[in-house]
Write a protein that holds these residues in place. Structure first.
Motif, PDB file in Angstrom:
ATOM      1  N   PRO A 239      52.046  45.641  34.831  1.00  0.00           N
ATOM      2  CA  PRO A 239      51.337  45.988  33.596  1.00  0.00           C
ATOM      3  C   PRO A 239      50.073  46.788  33.895  1.00  0.00           C
ATOM      4  CG  PRO A 239      52.037  43.695  33.549  1.00  0.00           C
ATOM      5  CD  PRO A 239      52.323  44.202  34.925  1.00  0.00           C
ATOM      6  N   VAL A 240      49.773  47.753  33.050  1.00  0.00           N
ATOM      7  CA  VAL A 240      48.685  48.690  33.336  1.00  0.00           C
ATOM      8  C   VAL A 240      47.350  47.971  33.483  1.00  0.00           C
ATOM      9  CG1 VAL A 240      47.440  50.728  32.515  1.00  0.00           C
ATOM     10  CG2 VAL A 240      49.905  50.525  32.106  1.00  0.00           C
ATOM     11  N   GLU A 241      47.042  47.065  32.569  1.00  0.00           N
ATOM     12  CA  GLU A 241      45.749  46.388  32.637  1.00  0.00           C
ATOM     13  C   GLU A 241      45.640  45.521  33.887  1.00  0.00           C
ATOM     14  OE1 GLU A 241      42.663  43.706  29.930  1.00  0.00           O
ATOM     15  OE2 GLU A 241      44.640  44.244  29.140  1.00  0.00           O
ATOM     16  N   GLN A 242      46.724  44.932  34.321  1.00  0.00           N
ATOM     17  CA  GLN A 242      46.701  44.123  35.532  1.00  0.00           C
ATOM     18  C   GLN A 242      46.420  44.990  36.757  1.00  0.00           C
ATOM     19  OE1 GLN A 242      49.898  41.302  35.765  1.00  0.00           O
ATOM     20  NE2 GLN A 242      49.615  40.936  37.945  1.00  0.00           N
ATOM     21  N   LEU A 243      46.967  46.204  36.764  1.00  0.00           N
ATOM     22  CA  LEU A 243      46.691  47.139  37.860  1.00  0.00           C
ATOM     23  C   LEU A 243      45.219  47.536  37.869  1.00  0.00           C
ATOM     24  CD1 LEU A 243      47.688  48.980  40.146  1.00  0.00           C
ATOM     25  CD2 LEU A 243      48.290  50.680  38.403  1.00  0.00           C
ATOM     26  N   VAL A 244      44.677  47.828  36.692  1.00  0.00           N
ATOM     27  CA  VAL A 244      43.255  48.179  36.583  1.00  0.00           C
ATOM     28  C   VAL A 244      42.385  47.020  37.045  1.00  0.00           C
ATOM     29  CG1 VAL A 244      41.412  48.783  34.968  1.00  0.00           C
ATOM     30  CG2 VAL A 244      43.674  49.815  34.713  1.00  0.00           C
ATOM     31  N   GLU A 245      42.763  45.813  36.662  1.00  0.00           N
ATOM     32  CA  GLU A 245      41.981  44.632  37.028  1.00  0.00           C
ATOM     33  C   GLU A 245      41.951  44.434  38.543  1.00  0.00           C
ATOM     34  OE1 GLU A 245      41.831  39.820  36.043  1.00  0.00           O
ATOM     35  OE2 GLU A 245      43.278  41.139  35.034  1.00  0.00           O
ATOM     36  N   LYS A 246      43.057  44.689  39.222  1.00  0.00           N
ATOM     37  CA  LYS A 246      43.097  44.531  40.676  1.00  0.00           C
ATOM     38  C   LYS A 246      42.148  45.514  41.352  1.00  0.00           C
ATOM     39  CE  LYS A 246      47.714  42.550  41.272  1.00  0.00           C
ATOM     40  NZ  LYS A 246      47.220  41.354  42.016  1.00  0.00           N
ATOM     41  N   VAL A 247      42.115  46.750  40.882  1.00  0.00           N
ATOM     42  CA  VAL A 247      41.187  47.743  41.447  1.00  0.00           C
ATOM     43  C   VAL A 247      39.742  47.331  41.182  1.00  0.00           C
ATOM     44  CG1 VAL A 247      40.427  50.146  41.340  1.00  0.00           C
ATOM     45  CG2 VAL A 247      42.863  49.607  41.226  1.00  0.00           C
ATOM     46  N   CYS A 248      39.468  46.867  39.970  1.00  0.00           N
ATOM     47  CA  CYS A 248      38.094  46.490  39.612  1.00  0.00           C
ATOM     48  C   CYS A 248      37.638  45.241  40.358  1.00  0.00           C
ATOM     49  CB  CYS A 248      38.000  46.279  38.104  1.00  0.00           C
ATOM     50  SG  CYS A 248      38.147  47.809  37.164  1.00  0.00           S
ATOM     51  N   ASN A 249      38.548  44.320  40.647  1.00  0.00           N
ATOM     52  CA  ASN A 249      38.186  43.154  41.456  1.00  0.00           C
ATOM     53  C   ASN A 249      37.752  43.585  42.858  1.00  0.00           C
ATOM     54  OD1 ASN A 249      38.733  41.387  39.384  1.00  0.00           O
ATOM     55  ND2 ASN A 249      40.777  40.824  40.123  1.00  0.00           N
ATOM     56  N   HIS A 250      38.442  44.581  43.401  1.00  0.00           N
ATOM     57  CA  HIS A 250      38.072  45.107  44.722  1.00  0.00           C
ATOM     58  C   HIS A 250      36.700  45.772  44.656  1.00  0.00           C
ATOM     59  CE1 HIS A 250      39.179  46.291  48.811  1.00  0.00           C
ATOM     60  NE2 HIS A 250      38.615  47.456  48.564  1.00  0.00           N
ATOM     61  N   LYS A 251      36.437  46.504  43.581  1.00  0.00           N
ATOM     62  CA  LYS A 251      35.123  47.120  43.402  1.00  0.00           C
ATOM     63  C   LYS A 251      34.021  46.064  43.328  1.00  0.00           C
ATOM     64  CE  LYS A 251      35.776  51.456  40.869  1.00  0.00           C
ATOM     65  NZ  LYS A 251      35.478  52.081  39.566  1.00  0.00           N
ATOM     66  N   GLN A 252      34.287  45.004  42.582  1.00  0.00           N
ATOM     67  CA  GLN A 252      33.261  43.991  42.359  1.00  0.00           C
ATOM     68  C   GLN A 252      32.858  43.301  43.652  1.00  0.00           C
ATOM     69  OE1 GLN A 252      33.335  40.423  42.397  1.00  0.00           O
ATOM     70  NE2 GLN A 252      31.280  40.249  41.520  1.00  0.00           N
ATOM     71  N   LEU A 253      33.786  43.134  44.586  1.00  0.00           N
ATOM     72  CA  LEU A 253      33.473  42.493  45.859  1.00  0.00           C
ATOM     73  C   LEU A 253      32.369  43.236  46.602  1.00  0.00           C
ATOM     74  CD1 LEU A 253      37.012  41.531  47.217  1.00  0.00           C
ATOM     75  CD2 LEU A 253      35.255  39.982  46.343  1.00  0.00           C
ATOM     76  N   TYR A 254      32.318  44.564  46.422  1.00  0.00           N
ATOM     77  CA  TYR A 254      31.324  45.368  47.125  1.00  0.00           C
ATOM     78  C   TYR A 254      29.953  45.317  46.460  1.00  0.00           C
ATOM     79  CZ  TYR A 254      34.669  47.286  50.417  1.00  0.00           C
ATOM     80  OH  TYR A 254      35.565  47.435  51.439  1.00  0.00           O
ATOM     81  N   THR A 255      29.794  44.528  45.416  1.00  0.00           N
ATOM     82  CA  THR A 255      28.482  44.284  44.805  1.00  0.00           C
ATOM     83  C   THR A 255      28.006  42.867  45.090  1.00  0.00           C
ATOM     84  OG1 THR A 255      29.320  43.424  42.682  1.00  0.00           O
ATOM     85  CG2 THR A 255      29.161  45.810  42.930  1.00  0.00           C
ATOM     86  N   GLN A 256      28.761  42.092  45.850  1.00  0.00           N
ATOM     87  CA  GLN A 256      28.482  40.667  46.003  1.00  0.00           C
ATOM     88  C   GLN A 256      28.203  40.252  47.447  1.00  0.00           C
ATOM     89  OE1 GLN A 256      31.399  38.406  43.914  1.00  0.00           O
ATOM     90  NE2 GLN A 256      30.169  36.556  43.820  1.00  0.00           N
ATOM     91  N   TYR A 257      28.490  41.128  48.401  1.00  0.00           N
ATOM     92  CA  TYR A 257      28.291  40.794  49.804  1.00  0.00           C
ATOM     93  C   TYR A 257      27.321  41.776  50.444  1.00  0.00           C
ATOM     94  CZ  TYR A 257      32.387  37.836  49.139  1.00  0.00           C
ATOM     95  OH  TYR A 257      33.255  36.887  48.675  1.00  0.00           O
TER      96      TYR A 257
END
Length: 258
Positions: free
Chosen positions: A106-124
């Motif tokens: 599903p398109v939104e699930q694909l977008v969410e996976k990319v955004c989760n990866h992005k978010q990790l780079y704001t937390q460490y």
């Protein structure tokens, strides 16, 4: 005050801000224009190419539009090198889902996976945010045609039409006044070119990538990147219509002589 808190992406300022993330957003706001529109029969996106010397070899594929899967694509604004990492993440995630479940992700699930990866780079610590925004276009059986925007913080949102990059506010104002949910892809292509014409300094067929995602009656998804000859022809029509509209406004603005 900001200098005390912008050395590390994990440190909040007293105002509750992450300055490194905000700096990444500012870098993208100075990047080339990108625009996306949701049509009744597809999704239209356009992206401004980088200004380069004529001595460079022309790219063999689009430098702004990326195919993620048969049913999804993305346009990039920001650092292309950062985008390549996330594009590969999206492609791998799409193929893993297809291998595991036997159907497109599903398109939104694909977008969410990319955004989760992005978010990790704001937390460490010891990392920086990805300096790139994406416009994701896709189709699935759950919600039909979809358009999403993601930013360096990992946030994403669904849109009917949006613009990002340089002069994004001017592009957004045109979309607010001219976009209608009943528009088809042909009308959306013209509006995308109109937005680019207003937001870019010198718009030409060589300086833009124009893309359309549509679905055939048999369910096959079609990714179309318009050739320069077609873009040049449509661009002439859009500029002529814009000049005529501007001339009409000037004529109405001239006061009648008594």
């Amino acid at each position: 005050m900001a200098r005390r808190y912008d050395g590390n992406v994990t440190t909040f300022s007293p105002e509750g801000r992450l300055h490194q993330v905000e700096y990444a957003v500012e870098a993208i706001n100075k990047a080339g224009t990108a625009v996306g529109l949701l049509a009744t029969d597809g999704v239209v996106m356009a992206g401004e190419k980088q200004k380069v010397t004529k001595l460079l070899e022309p790219p063999k594929s689009s430098e702004k539009i990326y195919k993620l899967d048969d049913h999804a694509a993305a346009v990039v604004a920001g650092l292309t090198a950062d985008a390549n990492i996330l594009i590969n993440e999206a492609r791998v995630a799409a193929q893993r889902y297809k291998y595991q479940y036997g159907e497109p992700i599903p398109v939104e699930q694909l977008v969410e996976k990319v955004c989760n990866h992005k978010q990790l780079y704001t937390q460490y610590g010891g990392q920086r945010p990805f300096g790139v925004k994406f416009l994701f276009a896709g189709y699935d059986a759950h919600f039909g045609y979809q358009l999403y925007l993601s930013d360096p913080s990992g946030n994403y949102s669904g849109w009917k039409a949006t613009c990002l990059g340089q002069n994004a506010n001017s592009g957004q104002s045109i979309l607010k006044s001219d976009y209608e949910a009943t528009m088809d892809t042909e009308a959306c292509v013209k509006l995308a070119l109109k937005v680019c014409n207003k937001t870019m300094e010198s718009l030409s067929a060589e300086s833009i990538d124009l893309f359309c995602l549509k679905r055939k009656d048999d369910g096959t998804m079609v990714h179309t990147i318009y050739p320069q000859e077609t873009v040049a022809k449509m661009l002439e029509e859009v500029k002529a219509e814009q000049e005529a509209a501007d001339a009409e406004k000037e004529a109405k603005a001239v006061p009648m002589s008594s």
